[in-house]
Each structure stands twice: as structure tokens, then as C-alpha cells.
Design a protein around this motif. Structure first.
Motif, PDB file in Angstrom:
ATOM      1  N   PHE A  48       0.823  -1.205   0.000  1.00  0.00           N
ATOM      2  CA  PHE A  48       0.000   0.000   0.000  1.00  0.00           C
ATOM      3  C   PHE A  48       0.862   1.262   0.000  1.00  0.00           C
ATOM      4  O   PHE A  48       0.487   2.270  -0.602  1.00  0.00           O
ATOM      5  CB  PHE A  48      -0.977   0.001   1.182  1.00  0.00           C
ATOM      6  CG  PHE A  48      -2.238  -0.751   0.871  1.00  0.00           C
ATOM      7  CD1 PHE A  48      -3.282  -0.137   0.209  1.00  0.00           C
ATOM      8  CD2 PHE A  48      -2.368  -2.078   1.221  1.00  0.00           C
ATOM      9  CE1 PHE A  48      -4.441  -0.823  -0.094  1.00  0.00           C
ATOM     10  CE2 PHE A  48      -3.520  -2.781   0.918  1.00  0.00           C
ATOM     11  CZ  PHE A  48      -4.565  -2.163   0.256  1.00  0.00           C
ATOM     12  N   PHE A  49       2.025   1.201   0.633  1.00  0.00           N
ATOM     13  CA  PHE A  49       2.942   2.338   0.578  1.00  0.00           C
ATOM     14  C   PHE A  49       3.412   2.573  -0.858  1.00  0.00           C
ATOM     15  O   PHE A  49       3.422   3.703  -1.351  1.00  0.00           O
ATOM     16  CB  PHE A  49       4.143   2.098   1.499  1.00  0.00           C
ATOM     17  CG  PHE A  49       5.200   3.158   1.389  1.00  0.00           C
ATOM     18  CD1 PHE A  49       5.003   4.410   1.954  1.00  0.00           C
ATOM     19  CD2 PHE A  49       6.369   2.922   0.706  1.00  0.00           C
ATOM     20  CE1 PHE A  49       5.964   5.395   1.842  1.00  0.00           C
ATOM     21  CE2 PHE A  49       7.335   3.895   0.586  1.00  0.00           C
ATOM     22  CZ  PHE A  49       7.133   5.144   1.156  1.00  0.00           C
ATOM     23  N   ILE A  50       3.780   1.494  -1.545  1.00  0.00           N
ATOM     24  CA  ILE A  50       4.232   1.608  -2.936  1.00  0.00           C
ATOM     25  C   ILE A  50       3.095   2.091  -3.832  1.00  0.00           C
ATOM     26  O   ILE A  50       3.309   2.927  -4.720  1.00  0.00           O
ATOM     27  CB  ILE A  50       4.815   0.260  -3.421  1.00  0.00           C
ATOM     28  CG1 ILE A  50       6.122  -0.027  -2.677  1.00  0.00           C
ATOM     29  CG2 ILE A  50       5.028   0.260  -4.933  1.00  0.00           C
ATOM     30  CD1 ILE A  50       6.669  -1.426  -2.893  1.00  0.00           C
ATOM     31  N   ALA A  51       1.890   1.589  -3.609  1.00  0.00           N
ATOM     32  CA  ALA A  51       0.736   2.047  -4.406  1.00  0.00           C
ATOM     33  C   ALA A  51       0.490   3.536  -4.172  1.00  0.00           C
ATOM     34  O   ALA A  51       0.194   4.283  -5.118  1.00  0.00           O
ATOM     35  CB  ALA A  51      -0.504   1.235  -4.035  1.00  0.00           C
ATOM     36  N   GLY A  52       0.625   3.983  -2.932  1.00  0.00           N
ATOM     37  CA  GLY A  52       0.451   5.405  -2.626  1.00  0.00           C
ATOM     38  C   GLY A  52       1.513   6.258  -3.294  1.00  0.00           C
ATOM     39  O   GLY A  52       1.221   7.325  -3.848  1.00  0.00           O
ATOM     40  N   GLU A  53       2.762   5.783  -3.270  1.00  0.00           N
ATOM     41  CA  GLU A  53       3.845   6.508  -3.941  1.00  0.00           C
ATOM     42  C   GLU A  53       3.609   6.576  -5.443  1.00  0.00           C
ATOM     43  O   GLU A  53       3.845   7.602  -6.078  1.00  0.00           O
ATOM     44  CB  GLU A  53       5.198   5.850  -3.658  1.00  0.00           C
ATOM     45  CG  GLU A  53       5.783   6.200  -2.324  1.00  0.00           C
ATOM     46  CD  GLU A  53       6.183   7.656  -2.205  1.00  0.00           C
ATOM     47  OE1 GLU A  53       6.602   8.274  -3.205  1.00  0.00           O
ATOM     48  OE2 GLU A  53       6.056   8.192  -1.094  1.00  0.00           O
ATOM     49  N   VAL A  84       0.905  15.272  -1.641  1.00  0.00           N
ATOM     50  CA  VAL A  84       0.698  14.530  -0.401  1.00  0.00           C
ATOM     51  C   VAL A  84       1.678  13.361  -0.394  1.00  0.00           C
ATOM     52  O   VAL A  84       2.006  12.807  -1.441  1.00  0.00           O
ATOM     53  CB  VAL A  84      -0.754  14.005  -0.308  1.00  0.00           C
ATOM     54  CG1 VAL A  84      -0.995  13.227   0.965  1.00  0.00           C
ATOM     55  CG2 VAL A  84      -1.751  15.138  -0.427  1.00  0.00           C
ATOM     56  N   SER A  85       2.136  12.974   0.773  1.00  0.00           N
ATOM     57  CA  SER A  85       3.057  11.858   0.916  1.00  0.00           C
ATOM     58  C   SER A  85       2.435  10.564   0.393  1.00  0.00           C
ATOM     59  O   SER A  85       1.245  10.299   0.591  1.00  0.00           O
ATOM     60  CB  SER A  85       3.411  11.707   2.395  1.00  0.00           C
ATOM     61  OG  SER A  85       3.990  10.461   2.644  1.00  0.00           O
ATOM     62  N   GLY A  86       3.257   9.755  -0.237  1.00  0.00           N
ATOM     63  CA  GLY A  86       2.786   8.464  -0.719  1.00  0.00           C
ATOM     64  C   GLY A  86       2.351   7.551   0.413  1.00  0.00           C
ATOM     65  O   GLY A  86       1.419   6.760   0.261  1.00  0.00           O
ATOM     66  N   GLY A  87       3.006   7.677   1.562  1.00  0.00           N
ATOM     67  CA  GLY A  87       2.605   6.890   2.726  1.00  0.00           C
ATOM     68  C   GLY A  87       1.205   7.242   3.199  1.00  0.00           C
ATOM     69  O   GLY A  87       0.425   6.369   3.567  1.00  0.00           O
ATOM     70  N   VAL A  88       0.879   8.524   3.155  1.00  0.00           N
ATOM     71  CA  VAL A  88      -0.467   8.964   3.570  1.00  0.00           C
ATOM     72  C   VAL A  88      -1.513   8.438   2.580  1.00  0.00           C
ATOM     73  O   VAL A  88      -2.560   7.930   2.978  1.00  0.00           O
ATOM     74  CB  VAL A  88      -0.531  10.506   3.675  1.00  0.00           C
ATOM     75  CG1 VAL A  88      -1.948  10.979   3.881  1.00  0.00           C
ATOM     76  CG2 VAL A  88       0.367  10.990   4.796  1.00  0.00           C
ATOM     77  N   ILE A  89      -1.207   8.544   1.301  1.00  0.00           N
ATOM     78  CA  ILE A  89      -2.145   8.046   0.280  1.00  0.00           C
ATOM     79  C   ILE A  89      -2.330   6.539   0.434  1.00  0.00           C
ATOM     80  O   ILE A  89      -3.456   6.036   0.379  1.00  0.00           O
ATOM     81  CB  ILE A  89      -1.638   8.397  -1.136  1.00  0.00           C
ATOM     82  CG1 ILE A  89      -1.609   9.909  -1.331  1.00  0.00           C
ATOM     83  CG2 ILE A  89      -2.508   7.734  -2.200  1.00  0.00           C
ATOM     84  CD1 ILE A  89      -0.906  10.376  -2.585  1.00  0.00           C
ATOM     85  N   GLY A  90      -1.233   5.812   0.654  1.00  0.00           N
ATOM     86  CA  GLY A  90      -1.330   4.374   0.848  1.00  0.00           C
ATOM     87  C   GLY A  90      -2.156   4.000   2.062  1.00  0.00           C
ATOM     88  O   GLY A  90      -2.962   3.066   2.020  1.00  0.00           O
TER      89      GLY A  90
END
Length: 119
Positions: free
Chosen positions: A13-18, A28-34
């Protein structure tokens, strides 16, 4: 092995957010999106797997270590904030107050009948 599966889900999910952040040029940070994506998935699913719960609990126990690099990094740019002490102080005070009030409201809202909640 179970905890490894949970970390794999979190990393995915972190990679998907990034990837979404880069593709859509989001500020927005990819971690937040993930984590938003993961939250939405868990809300749809209605439950959390034991492996994800175990991995998350392990990360929460070392949360201070995960936050520390960002806090330490502020000291390297402290000169840029020198003239902004009033704005920073106000943002910290208002942010803390809103955080405490939100937490209080959520605890009252979702606590069981013994806590006076509305379930």
C-alpha cells in the motif's frame, strides 16, 4: 511468517500510494495516500487480518523511532522558521486542541454502552 505477510501488505500500500502520488503529481506523501487506500479497503472489508494486525502492532511499538528522523530534520532548517514563531506556535496550539477534541469525540462516539457511547 504471518507478520511478514502483514508487512508485505503495508509495503504494497505504501508503494501504491507513492505510485499514485507520482502519476497524479499529488502534493501529499505516498505513505499517507497508501494508508488512506488501506483504510478504505479495510472499511469495505469490515475486518482486519491477524497478520496485518500483528504487523501494525509491532510498528506502533516503535512509532517514536519512525517519527524521530523527521523531527531531527527540522533542526537543520530551523533558521528558515526563525521569523515564524507566532504562526508555528498558533498552528501547534490549534492543531493540538483540534486533535484532542477529535479524539475525545471519537472515544465518546464509539465507546460501548458502559462508556456512555451511542452504539
Amino acid at each position: 511468517m504471518s507478520m511478514l505477510n502483514g508487512f508485505l501488505v503495508l509495503t504494497g500500500f505504501f508503494i501504491a500510494g507513492e505510485a499514485l502520488r507520482v502519476l497524479l503529481a499529488l502534493p501529499v506523501s505516498g505513505g499517507v495516500i497508501g494508508m488512506i487506500l488501506l483504510t478504505l479497503l479495510l472499511m469495505l472489508k469490515g475486518s482486519i487480518s491477524d497478520s496485518l494486525a500483528g504487523s501494525s502492532q509491532a510498528l506502533i511499538s516503535v512509532l517514536v523511532l519512525l517519527i524521530m528522523p523527521g523531527v531531527v530534520g527540522v533542526f537543520f532548517v530551523a533558521d528558515e522558521f526563525a521569523g515564524q514563531w507566532l504562526a508555528i506556535g498558533a498552528a501547534l496550539a490549534v492543531g493540538t486542541l483540534l486533535s484532542v477534541l477529535t479524539t475525545l469525540w471519537l472515544m465518546q462516539r464509539f465507546s460501548g454502552p458502559e462508556g456512555g457511547g451511542h452504539e
